[in-house]
Design a protein around this motif. Structure first.
Motif, PDB file in Angstrom:
ATOM      1  N   ARG A 117       0.804  -0.949   0.014  1.00 54.26           N
ATOM      2  CA  ARG A 117       0.068   0.367  -0.254  1.00 54.26           C
ATOM      3  C   ARG A 117       1.001   1.631  -0.002  1.00 54.26           C
ATOM      4  NH1 ARG A 117      -3.465  -3.125   3.429  1.00 54.26           N
ATOM      5  NH2 ARG A 117      -2.367  -1.839   5.521  1.00 54.26           N
ATOM      6  N   VAL A 118       1.613   1.138   0.945  1.00 62.94           N
ATOM      7  CA  VAL A 118       2.271   2.278   0.577  1.00 62.94           C
ATOM      8  C   VAL A 118       3.650   2.557  -0.596  1.00 62.94           C
ATOM      9  CG1 VAL A 118       5.019   3.240   1.649  1.00 62.94           C
ATOM     10  CG2 VAL A 118       3.523   2.336   3.202  1.00 62.94           C
TER      11      VAL A 118
ATOM     12  N   GLU B 257       4.169   5.658  -5.549  1.00 61.10           N
ATOM     13  CA  GLU B 257       3.919   6.079  -6.967  1.00 61.10           C
ATOM     14  C   GLU B 257       2.908   7.336  -7.692  1.00 61.10           C
ATOM     15  OE1 GLU B 257       3.563   1.575  -8.384  1.00 61.10           O
ATOM     16  OE2 GLU B 257       5.730   1.347  -7.794  1.00 61.10           O
ATOM     17  N   SER B 258       1.567   6.745  -6.703  1.00 61.01           N
ATOM     18  CA  SER B 258       0.488   7.495  -7.539  1.00 61.01           C
ATOM     19  C   SER B 258       1.058   8.911  -7.251  1.00 61.01           C
ATOM     20  CB  SER B 258      -1.153   7.087  -6.442  1.00 61.01           C
ATOM     21  OG  SER B 258      -1.763   8.045  -6.517  1.00 61.01           O
TER      22      SER B 258
ATOM     23  N   ASP C 177       7.905  13.750  -6.600  1.00 56.84           N
ATOM     24  CA  ASP C 177       8.205  14.841  -6.350  1.00 56.84           C
ATOM     25  C   ASP C 177       7.732  15.435  -4.656  1.00 56.84           C
ATOM     26  OD1 ASP C 177       9.636  15.743  -8.470  1.00 56.84           O
ATOM     27  OD2 ASP C 177       7.427  16.288  -9.346  1.00 56.84           O
ATOM     28  N   TYR C 178       6.179  14.459  -4.133  1.00 54.28           N
ATOM     29  CA  TYR C 178       5.944  14.390  -3.572  1.00 54.28           C
ATOM     30  C   TYR C 178       6.210  13.492  -2.380  1.00 54.28           C
ATOM     31  CZ  TYR C 178       3.354  18.017  -5.807  1.00 54.28           C
ATOM     32  OH  TYR C 178       2.709  19.485  -6.452  1.00 54.28           O
ATOM     33  N   ALA C 179       6.845  12.461  -2.706  1.00 45.42           N
ATOM     34  CA  ALA C 179       6.989  10.487  -1.909  1.00 45.42           C
ATOM     35  C   ALA C 179       7.732  11.587  -0.724  1.00 45.42           C
ATOM     36  CB  ALA C 179       7.469  10.391  -2.782  1.00 45.42           C
ATOM     37  N   ASP C 180       9.010  11.845  -1.078  1.00 42.37           N
ATOM     38  CA  ASP C 180       9.692  11.976  -0.078  1.00 42.37           C
ATOM     39  C   ASP C 180       9.265  13.623   1.569  1.00 42.37           C
ATOM     40  OD1 ASP C 180      11.713  10.765  -0.968  1.00 42.37           O
ATOM     41  OD2 ASP C 180      12.540  12.058  -2.450  1.00 42.37           O
TER      42      ASP C 180
ATOM     43  N   ARG D 196       0.016  21.135   0.473  1.00 45.64           N
ATOM     44  CA  ARG D 196      -1.429  21.388   0.103  1.00 45.64           C
ATOM     45  C   ARG D 196      -1.500  20.130  -0.860  1.00 45.64           C
ATOM     46  NH1 ARG D 196      -4.296  26.946   1.840  1.00 45.64           N
ATOM     47  NH2 ARG D 196      -4.501  26.368   3.890  1.00 45.64           N
ATOM     48  N   LEU D 197      -0.672  20.500  -2.375  1.00 47.60           N
ATOM     49  CA  LEU D 197      -1.022  19.843  -3.409  1.00 47.60           C
ATOM     50  C   LEU D 197      -0.629  18.098  -2.915  1.00 47.60           C
ATOM     51  CD1 LEU D 197       1.534  22.210  -5.047  1.00 47.60           C
ATOM     52  CD2 LEU D 197      -1.336  21.842  -5.381  1.00 47.60           C
ATOM     53  N   ALA D 198       0.564  18.229  -1.763  1.00 53.49           N
ATOM     54  CA  ALA D 198       1.402  16.149  -1.876  1.00 53.49           C
ATOM     55  C   ALA D 198      -0.461  15.434  -1.654  1.00 53.49           C
ATOM     56  CB  ALA D 198       2.410  16.376  -1.220  1.00 53.49           C
ATOM     57  N   LEU D 199      -0.786  16.280   0.211  1.00 54.05           N
ATOM     58  CA  LEU D 199      -2.219  15.782   0.564  1.00 54.05           C
ATOM     59  C   LEU D 199      -2.776  15.519  -0.514  1.00 54.05           C
ATOM     60  CD1 LEU D 199      -1.249  17.293   4.466  1.00 54.05           C
ATOM     61  CD2 LEU D 199      -1.007  14.495   3.004  1.00 54.05           C
ATOM     62  N   SER D 200      -3.709  16.715  -0.715  1.00 48.17           N
ATOM     63  CA  SER D 200      -4.504  16.104  -2.123  1.00 48.17           C
ATOM     64  C   SER D 200      -4.002  15.061  -3.368  1.00 48.17           C
ATOM     65  CB  SER D 200      -4.772  17.613  -2.697  1.00 48.17           C
ATOM     66  OG  SER D 200      -4.356  18.252  -3.684  1.00 48.17           O
ATOM     67  N   ARG D 201      -3.028  14.936  -3.358  1.00 45.55           N
ATOM     68  CA  ARG D 201      -2.951  14.081  -4.813  1.00 45.55           C
ATOM     69  C   ARG D 201      -3.235  12.315  -3.871  1.00 45.55           C
ATOM     70  NH1 ARG D 201       2.131  14.477  -8.734  1.00 45.55           N
ATOM     71  NH2 ARG D 201       1.054  15.906  -8.691  1.00 45.55           N
ATOM     72  N   LEU D 202      -2.796  12.392  -2.874  1.00 47.56           N
ATOM     73  CA  LEU D 202      -2.984  11.445  -1.373  1.00 47.56           C
ATOM     74  C   LEU D 202      -4.469  10.962  -1.954  1.00 47.56           C
ATOM     75  CD1 LEU D 202      -1.067   9.179  -0.264  1.00 47.56           C
ATOM     76  CD2 LEU D 202      -1.071  10.433   2.242  1.00 47.56           C
ATOM     77  N   ALA D 203      -5.299  12.450  -1.007  1.00 45.46           N
ATOM     78  CA  ALA D 203      -6.353  11.748  -0.493  1.00 45.46           C
ATOM     79  C   ALA D 203      -7.386  10.975  -1.987  1.00 45.46           C
ATOM     80  CB  ALA D 203      -6.814  13.219  -0.520  1.00 45.46           C
ATOM     81  N   ALA D 204      -6.419  11.904  -3.284  1.00 46.76           N
ATOM     82  CA  ALA D 204      -6.800  11.057  -4.731  1.00 46.76           C
ATOM     83  C   ALA D 204      -6.231   9.604  -4.213  1.00 46.76           C
ATOM     84  CB  ALA D 204      -7.087  12.109  -5.382  1.00 46.76           C
ATOM     85  N   HIS D 205      -5.907   9.413  -4.414  1.00 47.27           N
ATOM     86  CA  HIS D 205      -5.528   7.606  -4.179  1.00 47.27           C
ATOM     87  C   HIS D 205      -6.061   6.824  -3.479  1.00 47.27           C
ATOM     88  CE1 HIS D 205      -2.659   4.461  -4.506  1.00 47.27           C
ATOM     89  NE2 HIS D 205      -2.991   3.834  -3.349  1.00 47.27           N
TER      90      HIS D 205
END
Length: 163
Positions: free
Chosen positions: A82-83, A88-89, A93-96, A127-136
């Protein structure tokens, strides 16, 4: 007695979710908070974070250190998958950033200093990273149904077989 699942005081995401921006909105919304905490749970279950305490377990002869691949539980392997999928999702740029914030529980100021970013720029990137994670994870702040499939009325047409 109440069982404690997590310490909300140690989470930078919890702190950010309680703070408001200039527009009056929370810095981290409910969907982003849940996505970050879900990632944190998976990082913990996956045993991807360094241990901060001494392990008194005897090392196994095969690996010499313990926690080898043969000793990984199904839950640990599933959490690692899952991680990996989440990272990957969101992209490299946002993973780190998410790993530092959700896994190592670093605050935004520390992350900005470590990366040489301008002050307060971390909020925008977060905010961009968390919104992408929430979308995932398929999370949103409000429930939204499929387009064009709204339920306009409930009715019983008698076809349920009740007689």
């Amino acid at each position: 007695p109440e069982r404690v699942v997590r310490n909300r005081a140690e989470s930078p995401l919890e702190w950010l979710s309680r703070r408001r921006g200039k527009d009056g909105e929370p810095l981290v919304g409910p969907a982003e908070l849940e996505a970050g905490e879900r990632l944190r749970r998976d990082l913990t279950l996956a045993a991807l974070l360094p241990s901060v305490t001494m392990s008194w377990r005897a090392p196994t002869p095969a690996s010499g250190r313990g926690q080898g691949a043969a000793e990984a539980t199904d839950a640990m392997i599933a959490a690692r998958q899952r991680v990996r999928q989440a990272m990957e999702s969101v992209g490299p740029d946002y993973a780190d950033l998410l790993f530092d914030l959700c896994g190592f529980l670093k605050g935004l100021e520390q992350i900005e200093r470590d990366r040489g970013w301008p002050a307060r720029s971390g909020k925008v990137v977060l905010r961009l990273a968390l919104s992408r994670l929430a979308a995932h994870y398929g999370l949103r702040d409000a429930a939204v149904g499929p387009a064009g499939r709204a339920i306009r009325a409930w009715r019983d047409d008698g076809s349920a077989g009740g007689g």
